[in-house]
Design a protein around this motif. Structure first.
Motif, short mmCIF file in Angstrom:
data_model
loop_
_atom_site.label_atom_id
_atom_site.label_comp_id
_atom_site.label_asym_id
_atom_site.label_seq_id
_atom_site.Cartn_x
_atom_site.Cartn_y
_atom_site.Cartn_z
N VAL A 104 66.88 42.12 110.04
CA VAL A 104 65.35 42.01 110.16
C VAL A 104 64.65 42.83 111.02
O VAL A 104 63.68 43.49 110.76
N ARG B 197 64.59 46.25 109.46
CA ARG B 197 63.53 46.56 108.57
C ARG B 197 62.12 46.52 108.62
O ARG B 197 61.26 46.96 108.32
N LYS B 198 61.80 46.21 110.11
CA LYS B 198 60.73 46.16 111.05
C LYS B 198 60.13 47.68 111.08
O LYS B 198 59.03 48.07 111.08
N THR B 199 61.35 48.42 111.54
CA THR B 199 60.99 49.86 111.62
C THR B 199 61.28 50.62 110.35
O THR B 199 60.73 51.64 110.21
N ASN B 200 61.97 50.18 109.47
CA ASN B 200 62.37 51.03 108.09
C ASN B 200 62.49 50.01 107.19
O ASN B 200 63.53 49.28 106.72
N PRO B 201 61.39 49.53 106.33
CA PRO B 201 61.23 48.51 105.33
C PRO B 201 62.21 48.80 104.24
O PRO B 201 62.55 48.00 103.55
N ALA B 202 62.63 50.10 104.06
CA ALA B 202 63.42 50.47 102.92
C ALA B 202 64.99 50.21 103.25
O ALA B 202 65.82 50.51 102.37
N PHE B 203 65.39 49.70 104.48
CA PHE B 203 66.65 49.45 104.95
C PHE B 203 67.28 48.64 103.90
O PHE B 203 67.19 47.51 103.66
N ASP B 204 68.60 49.14 103.76
CA ASP B 204 69.40 48.43 102.64
C ASP B 204 70.95 48.62 103.17
O ASP B 204 71.46 49.19 103.57
N GLN C 160 69.97 57.18 104.23
CA GLN C 160 69.43 56.88 105.33
C GLN C 160 69.89 57.27 106.71
O GLN C 160 69.44 57.67 107.73
#
Length: 261
Positions: A128, A131-138, A183
């Motif tokens: 979480v 994903r706040k700094t990188n919404p596309a994190f997978d 990434q």
């Protein structure tokens, strides 16, 4: 720092290397008790979710310290320090990071995190946060070992070294790994990957590998095989230096576990 230290094998090795470095810098003299305890308390840190593992690590480091002392010195001068809570920490690595209980910005992060396709509550909170700094994190296959790699790089000092054993399937060879790999390589200076996939049947087999899930071995020719490698990275933005991808092949010496060529 070893973020999943287990019985402390990596930390013992690191401590012995630090002592040897001290000896080289001091005309190969043998350090006294105070010097050895200082090296240990100022430079060696570990975390693990199992309290028993932390206690075994403390014992292993204590034995390693004794290796550099004569028996009479051990008997007369040595009193062991309790490093639990100051150097060795019980708890979820990701919770420990957010709670700032670990040393800030370690220069070297090394170890063998668990291969589990299931996130702890601390790991889910870490995702979480990322994903706040990188919404596309997978995160491929929800593989927690890859999250250890990501977080270790994030907390390391600028230019610090990260060297973690990783599952090669979720990192390199699965279709779903492309976004994560792109990434990570785009944000981090990865210097080399030592790929031991071809030795999976020789070095790493499922019954002996802690925390291994079916997803970790997906795509291998034998469900007991584990495709493993070591990722070496520096915690800084990537430059134009090429990434060295070393693929270790099966040879007679490798299968006898004598050396890699």
């Amino acid at each position: 720092l070893d973020p999943a230290c287990g019985s402390g094998v990596f930390l013992v090795g690191a401590f012995k290397r630090l002592v040897q470095r001290w000896r080289v810098q001091n005309n190969f003299a043998y350090p006294d008790v105070a010097t050895l305890k200082g090296i240990l308390s100022n430079h060696v840190y570990g975390a693990d979710s199992e309290g028993e593992a932390i206690r075994i690590t403390l014992f292993s480091l204590s034995v390693a310290l004794c290796d550099f002392l004569e028996p009479r010195v051990i008997w007369r001068d040595l009193q062991f320090d309790n490093l639990i809570g100051s150097n060795l920490f019980e708890g979820d690595f990701f919770d420990l990071v957010r709670q700032k209980r670990l040393p800030e910005h370690p220069h070297v992060v090394v170890g063998n995190p668990p291969f589990i396709s299931e996130l702890t509550s601390g790991a889910r909170d870490e995702v979480v946060l990322l994903r706040k700094t990188n919404p596309a994190f997978d995160l491929p296959d929800q593989q927690i070992a890859l999250l250890f790699l990501q977080t270790a790089t994030r907390i390391a000092s600028e230019g610090g070294t990260v060297a973690l054993i990783q599952p090669m399937g979720p990192l390199l060879y699965n279709e779903k790994s492309t976004p994560f790999r792109k990434q990570y390589l785009g944000a981090t200076q990865v210097t080399q990957v030592v790929d031991l996939t071809h030795l999976s049947r020789v070095l790493f087999r499922r019954p002996k590998f802690r925390g291994l899930s079916n997803a970790a071995v997906a795509g291998t020719s034998n469900p007991g095989d584990v495709a493993v490698g070591v990722v070496f990275a520096e915690a800084r933005a990537p430059d134009d230096e090429p990434l060295l991808h070393v693929t270790v092949r099966r040879t007679l010496l490798a299968e006898q576990k004598q050396m890699f060529e």
